[in-house]
Structure formats: structure tokens, C-alpha cells
Design a protein around this motif. Structure first.
Motif, PDB file in Angstrom:
ATOM      1  N   LYS A  23      -6.432   9.382   5.220  1.00 45.15           N
ATOM      2  CA  LYS A  23      -6.583  10.057   6.635  1.00 45.15           C
ATOM      3  C   LYS A  23      -5.907   9.077   7.573  1.00 45.15           C
ATOM      4  O   LYS A  23      -5.412   9.663   8.528  1.00 45.15           O
ATOM      5  CB  LYS A  23      -8.148  10.000   7.074  1.00 45.15           C
ATOM      6  CG  LYS A  23      -8.779  11.282   6.254  1.00 45.15           C
ATOM      7  CD  LYS A  23     -10.146  11.356   6.800  1.00 45.15           C
ATOM      8  CE  LYS A  23     -10.778  12.725   6.308  1.00 45.15           C
ATOM      9  NZ  LYS A  23     -12.362  12.760   6.604  1.00 45.15           N
ATOM     10  N   ASN A  24      -6.045   7.890   7.328  1.00 47.70           N
ATOM     11  CA  ASN A  24      -5.441   6.732   8.243  1.00 47.70           C
ATOM     12  C   ASN A  24      -3.761   6.726   8.072  1.00 47.70           C
ATOM     13  O   ASN A  24      -2.962   6.069   8.927  1.00 47.70           O
ATOM     14  CB  ASN A  24      -5.873   5.608   8.140  1.00 47.70           C
ATOM     15  CG  ASN A  24      -5.965   4.706   7.042  1.00 47.70           C
ATOM     16  OD1 ASN A  24      -4.924   4.939   6.233  1.00 47.70           O
ATOM     17  ND2 ASN A  24      -6.849   3.831   6.586  1.00 47.70           N
ATOM     18  N   GLY A  25      -3.359   7.090   7.030  1.00 57.35           N
ATOM     19  CA  GLY A  25      -1.853   6.842   6.734  1.00 57.35           C
ATOM     20  C   GLY A  25      -1.354   5.422   6.777  1.00 57.35           C
ATOM     21  O   GLY A  25       0.033   5.329   6.763  1.00 57.35           O
ATOM     22  N   LYS A  26      -2.187   4.339   6.310  1.00 60.73           N
ATOM     23  CA  LYS A  26      -1.682   3.234   6.393  1.00 60.73           C
ATOM     24  C   LYS A  26      -1.448   3.014   4.801  1.00 60.73           C
ATOM     25  O   LYS A  26      -1.217   1.775   4.705  1.00 60.73           O
ATOM     26  CB  LYS A  26      -2.651   2.166   6.694  1.00 60.73           C
ATOM     27  CG  LYS A  26      -2.983   2.249   8.190  1.00 60.73           C
ATOM     28  CD  LYS A  26      -4.071   1.235   8.968  1.00 60.73           C
ATOM     29  CE  LYS A  26      -4.430   1.601  10.282  1.00 60.73           C
ATOM     30  NZ  LYS A  26      -5.399   0.510  10.672  1.00 60.73           N
ATOM     31  N   GLY A  27      -1.320   3.718   3.921  1.00 59.50           N
ATOM     32  CA  GLY A  27      -0.831   3.643   2.561  1.00 59.50           C
ATOM     33  C   GLY A  27      -0.765   4.989   1.848  1.00 59.50           C
ATOM     34  O   GLY A  27      -1.128   6.002   2.488  1.00 59.50           O
ATOM     35  N   LEU A  28      -0.415   4.926   0.581  1.00 59.51           N
ATOM     36  CA  LEU A  28      -0.388   6.300  -0.054  1.00 59.51           C
ATOM     37  C   LEU A  28      -1.809   6.998  -0.356  1.00 59.51           C
ATOM     38  O   LEU A  28      -2.745   6.274  -0.573  1.00 59.51           O
ATOM     39  CB  LEU A  28       0.130   6.025  -1.514  1.00 59.51           C
ATOM     40  CG  LEU A  28       1.826   5.424  -1.160  1.00 59.51           C
ATOM     41  CD1 LEU A  28       2.359   5.277  -2.589  1.00 59.51           C
ATOM     42  CD2 LEU A  28       2.697   6.809  -0.435  1.00 59.51           C
ATOM     43  N   PRO A  29      -1.653   8.272   0.030  1.00 59.43           N
ATOM     44  CA  PRO A  29      -3.280   8.838  -0.030  1.00 59.43           C
ATOM     45  C   PRO A  29      -3.767   8.855  -1.461  1.00 59.43           C
ATOM     46  O   PRO A  29      -5.048   8.995  -1.711  1.00 59.43           O
ATOM     47  CB  PRO A  29      -2.776  10.428   0.351  1.00 59.43           C
ATOM     48  CG  PRO A  29      -1.525  10.626   0.152  1.00 59.43           C
ATOM     49  CD  PRO A  29      -0.757   9.204   0.332  1.00 59.43           C
ATOM     50  N   PRO A  36       0.984  -1.335  -0.014  1.00 60.15           N
ATOM     51  CA  PRO A  36      -0.072   0.004   0.122  1.00 60.15           C
ATOM     52  C   PRO A  36       0.934   1.162  -0.079  1.00 60.15           C
ATOM     53  O   PRO A  36       0.233   2.383  -0.141  1.00 60.15           O
ATOM     54  CB  PRO A  36      -0.984  -0.123   1.247  1.00 60.15           C
ATOM     55  CG  PRO A  36      -0.121  -0.909   2.206  1.00 60.15           C
ATOM     56  CD  PRO A  36       0.675  -1.897   1.326  1.00 60.15           C
ATOM     57  N   ASN A  37       2.108   1.057   0.073  1.00 65.74           N
ATOM     58  CA  ASN A  37       3.053   2.239   0.051  1.00 65.74           C
ATOM     59  C   ASN A  37       3.894   2.472  -1.107  1.00 65.74           C
ATOM     60  O   ASN A  37       4.683   3.086  -1.287  1.00 65.74           O
ATOM     61  CB  ASN A  37       4.012   2.313   1.179  1.00 65.74           C
ATOM     62  CG  ASN A  37       3.435   2.498   2.528  1.00 65.74           C
ATOM     63  OD1 ASN A  37       2.907   3.659   2.803  1.00 65.74           O
ATOM     64  ND2 ASN A  37       3.327   1.676   3.512  1.00 65.74           N
ATOM     65  N   ASP A  38       3.297   1.894  -2.328  1.00 62.83           N
ATOM     66  CA  ASP A  38       3.637   1.562  -3.558  1.00 62.83           C
ATOM     67  C   ASP A  38       2.792   2.094  -4.846  1.00 62.83           C
ATOM     68  O   ASP A  38       1.667   1.400  -4.575  1.00 62.83           O
ATOM     69  CB  ASP A  38       4.579   0.538  -3.933  1.00 62.83           C
ATOM     70  CG  ASP A  38       5.229   0.371  -5.245  1.00 62.83           C
ATOM     71  OD1 ASP A  38       5.125   1.319  -6.088  1.00 62.83           O
ATOM     72  OD2 ASP A  38       6.323  -0.540  -5.187  1.00 62.83           O
ATOM     73  N   HIS A  39       2.986   2.873  -5.489  1.00 63.70           N
ATOM     74  CA  HIS A  39       1.863   3.086  -6.310  1.00 63.70           C
ATOM     75  C   HIS A  39       1.787   2.193  -7.549  1.00 63.70           C
ATOM     76  O   HIS A  39       0.514   2.304  -7.917  1.00 63.70           O
ATOM     77  CB  HIS A  39       2.243   4.571  -7.123  1.00 63.70           C
ATOM     78  CG  HIS A  39       1.918   5.898  -6.297  1.00 63.70           C
ATOM     79  ND1 HIS A  39       3.057   6.887  -6.105  1.00 63.70           N
ATOM     80  CD2 HIS A  39       0.999   6.310  -5.378  1.00 63.70           C
ATOM     81  CE1 HIS A  39       2.539   7.720  -5.516  1.00 63.70           C
ATOM     82  NE2 HIS A  39       1.417   7.660  -5.108  1.00 63.70           N
TER      83      HIS A  39
END
Length: 385
Positions: free
Chosen positions: A215-221, A191-194
Motif C-alpha cells: 500500500k505504501n509504495g516504498k518497495g515492491l508489493p 526494497p525495489n529489487d526482488h
């Protein structure tokens, strides 16, 4: 199968002889329509333009002309069958493998603003990756102005495949577009990779409201959904604003999905295909926490684009999915009923025109096709009379 209708031999003999003479002396550039049967009626396919090098996307301009991208890095206008010179002002591109200039989409207010959007692969730190741009087409249709990079994926690599990436504009003006996992399967689950995602941004490039990680910061917005292998088709059904994608599997497992915010579509944990080596993919065809496709193909047809038919010319096809396919060189029509059923695939033009890269419904209800070839063509499908 291609066929033509012929007049009766007696009543029309003289007319036929005259017509043959006229055709023999007509300019060689005149192209007759090919005629094909479908389940419901006959259609005609007419060549609008040829000489395009691996065209990737087409849109209809307000005056009825066409704007087309060519993957090697050209944007052109086609008007009255004539292909104009390349439009200047494109960004610096990475052209190689499956990369280059990809999609074009017109802003809903294009008629007054002249604004459009482009996706492309671009060079950068670490290699190359997918980016999205906005620009304005000048009034003389010679150059792009106000070119702005709205988005670039966060991790560039030197692989040359799975860039995605078509654009769908929602009714609120926000943009959906897809990026493949760039040939590295596990990226689709990060989730931190597009990579391996459907993205959702505003027209000025910010994460769109309602994105699951905004909002939750658990992945890229910017991410809307994950688990996509290589989504090269995307469309929003204007009847109900539902988002649909079509994406490439490996050896089988091409999919139609309806991506929802925060959902995961499984690649490479689940798939209906196999690796090109023949090895199994992930844990099988289903697992908890991963959404099933609405429809899949095995073997693969290599889908290049998806459209939903709404138009006056073919009312029998209302609501059908139209999928341009590269591998079997065909247009797939799949019935999509009001109760949500996706069924009854019909295959059209198989092997007749080459690899079909894009499909669009024109304002008059005709269907536009692009062939992804060295000598690519823009074709128009109409109802036969």
C-alpha cells in the motif's frame, strides 16, 4: 557411524548360515537398511531410488509415490522404487551454476485438482533469474498441463548463483518463497529489487494481502522481508503458522530466521560469517534496525532445506528443526521448544550419503532425504526395531 546388529553366535548359527546363502543369491537390486544411533534411539536408512541427477526437491503424492525435481531440468515420479520417465511440459529453463529446475510443492487440493507449483531459473532479458509456475499434472502422470508463470523476479543478470528458492504454502493458500541476492550483495537491501527477499503471493500470482509495501509504495508489493543472502529452505510450522527459513552465509553465518513482514535480516550489513577472502562483512554481527537470526552456524554447513518434525514415528523429535546440509553432508536436528528456545544441535549421517539437498517428513512420520549428487538418491529414515 554406520553399524549393524547381529544375532548371538550359538542359537542362531544355522539360521545365519541359511540367511547368508539367501542373501548371496538375492537380486543385486535389493538394498538393506543402514542402521545408526541417535541420542534417543536407533534409526534405519533405506534407499528408495537411485540414478537421479542432482535431485533438488521431493514431495509425497496422495497414493504414496514420490515426485522429484532434478536440477538439470527433469520432473519425475518414483513409484515402488522405479524412477519413471521425465514428465513433459516444463517451462524453458536456464540450467547452469546453481540454476535449473528447483522446488516442487503440491497444492493443498492436489488430490482433486492435480495442481502443483514449481520454482526454476529461467532465461530472459539481461540473463537469468528465478520464476515461479503453477501447472496441473495430467492423470497419466506424463505431462504438465495449464502451465502458468505466476512470478518472475524483476531484474535478471548473468550470474549463476543464489537463485533460492523453495516454496511454503500457508494455511490460507498463499505462497511464500525465497530468492537469493544473485551474487550481488547490495541487492538484498534494495526494497525495489526482488533479489535477497522472501516473497509472498496469492495462488494466481498477485501480491498477497498484508505485504509491507503493498500500500505504501516504498518497495515492491510482492516482498515480505529483505536482507537475505540465499534462502534455500523455507517451511511453515503447521502448529502455529510461523514461517521459518534457512539460508546460506558466506564463510560462516548460515542462519535460521523467522521472517516477519517488513523486517530486515541484515545481509550484507550484519553477519556472523566472513567473506571467503577472510575480510569482515559489513559493520559486524549486530546493528540497529536488523533482526538477529534464531540460530546460526560458524563454520558454515551449507544448508539446503529446512523441515519441522511433526509425526508419529519419532515423538521424541516433536517440533525439532531438520536441516539438510551440503557442506558436511549431514542432517542437523535442532530442538525447538514450545517456549521458543532453539538449541541442542544433533548431527546425523555426517559424510555417509553425500550432499543432502532436501528433507521432508512423510505422512507416516518417516523422514525423506535427497542427495545432491551425479548419482543422486532418495532415502527414507525410519525407526529401527
Amino acid at each position: 557411524m554406520r553399524f549393524a546388529s547381529h544375532p548371538g553366535s550359538s542359537t542362531f548359527a544355522s539360521a545365519a548360515l541359511l540367511l547368508t546363502t539367501l542373501l548371496a543369491t538375492a537380486p543385486s537390486s535389493a538394498s538393506a537398511a543402514d542402521r545408526y544411533p541417535t541420542r534417543n534411539f536407533e534409526v534405519e536408512v533405506t534407499e528408495i531410488a537411485a540414478g537421479l541427477e542432482h535431485p533438488w526437491a521431493v514431495e509425497v503424492l496422495p497414493d504414496g509415490a514420490y515426485i522429484v525435481t532434478e536440477r538439470p531440468g527433469r520432473l519425475r515420479i518414483i513409484r515402488a522404487g522405479e524412477v519413471d520417465k521425465p514428465i513433459e511440459g516444463l517451462p524453458k529453463l536456464f540450467v547452469g551454476g546453481q540454476g535449473g529446475l528447483l522446488d516442487v510443492a503440491l497444492s493443498p487440493d492436489f488430490a482433486t485438482s492435480r495442481k502443483l507449483y514449481l520454482t526454476a531459473s529461467i532465461p530472459g532479458t539481461g540473463g537469468q533469474g528465478t520464476a515461479l509456475f503453477s501447472a496441473s499434472l495430467d492423470k497419466d502422470e506424463r505431462k504438465l498441463e495449464n502451465l502458468t508463470q505466476l512470478f518472475a523476479m524483476n531484474r535478471f543478470t548473468r550470474t549463476g548463483q543464489h537463485f533460492g528458492s523453495r516454496i511454503a504454502i500457508a494455511s490460507d493458500g498463499n505462497l511464500f518463497f525465497g530468492i537469493g541476492e544473485r551474487g550481488k550483495m547490495d541487492r538484498a537491501q534494495d526494497p525495489n529489487d526482488h533479489a535477497g527477499s522472501i516473497l509472498h503471493i496469492t495462488p494466481d500470482g498477485h501480491p498477497a494481502p498484508g505485504n509491507p509495501f503493498a500500500k505504501n509504495g516504498k518497495g515492491l508489493p510482492e516482498i515480505w522481508s529483505k536482507g537475505h543472502r540465499n534462502p534455500q529452505g523455507i517451511v511453515i510450522d503447521r502448529k502455529d503458522d510461523t514461517l521459518y527459513t534457512v539460508e546460506h552465509g558466506a564463510r560462516g553465518g548460515d542462519e535460521i530466521n523467522a521472517p516477519k513482514a517488513g523486517h530486515n535480516y541484515g545481509w550484507p550489513v550484519i553477519s556472523y560469517g566472513k567473506h571467503y577472502s577472510g575480510a569482515e562483512i559489513g559493520v559486524g554481527q549486530a546493528a540497529e534496525g536488523y533482526d538477529q537470526p534464531l540460530y546460526y552456524w560458524d563454520p558454515s554447513i551449507a544448508p539446503g532445506a529446512i523441515e519441522i518434525y511433526h509425526g508419529a514415528m519419532f515423538p521424541e523429535w516433536e517440533g525439532s528443526f531438520l536441516i539438510a546440509a551440503l557442506k558436511y553432508k549431514l542432517l542437523a536436528r535442532i530442538e525447538h521448544t514450545d517456549d521458543g528456545a532453539v538449541e541442542n544441535e544433533e548431527r546425523l549421517f555426517q559424510g555417509e550419503y553425500g550432499r543432502l539437498r532436501d528433507v521432508k517428513v512423510a505422512p507416516d512420520g518417516s523422514i525423506l532425504l535427497l542427495t545432491d549428487e551425479d548419482d543422486g538418491k532418495l532415502l527414507r529414515v525410519t525407526r529401527a526395531h
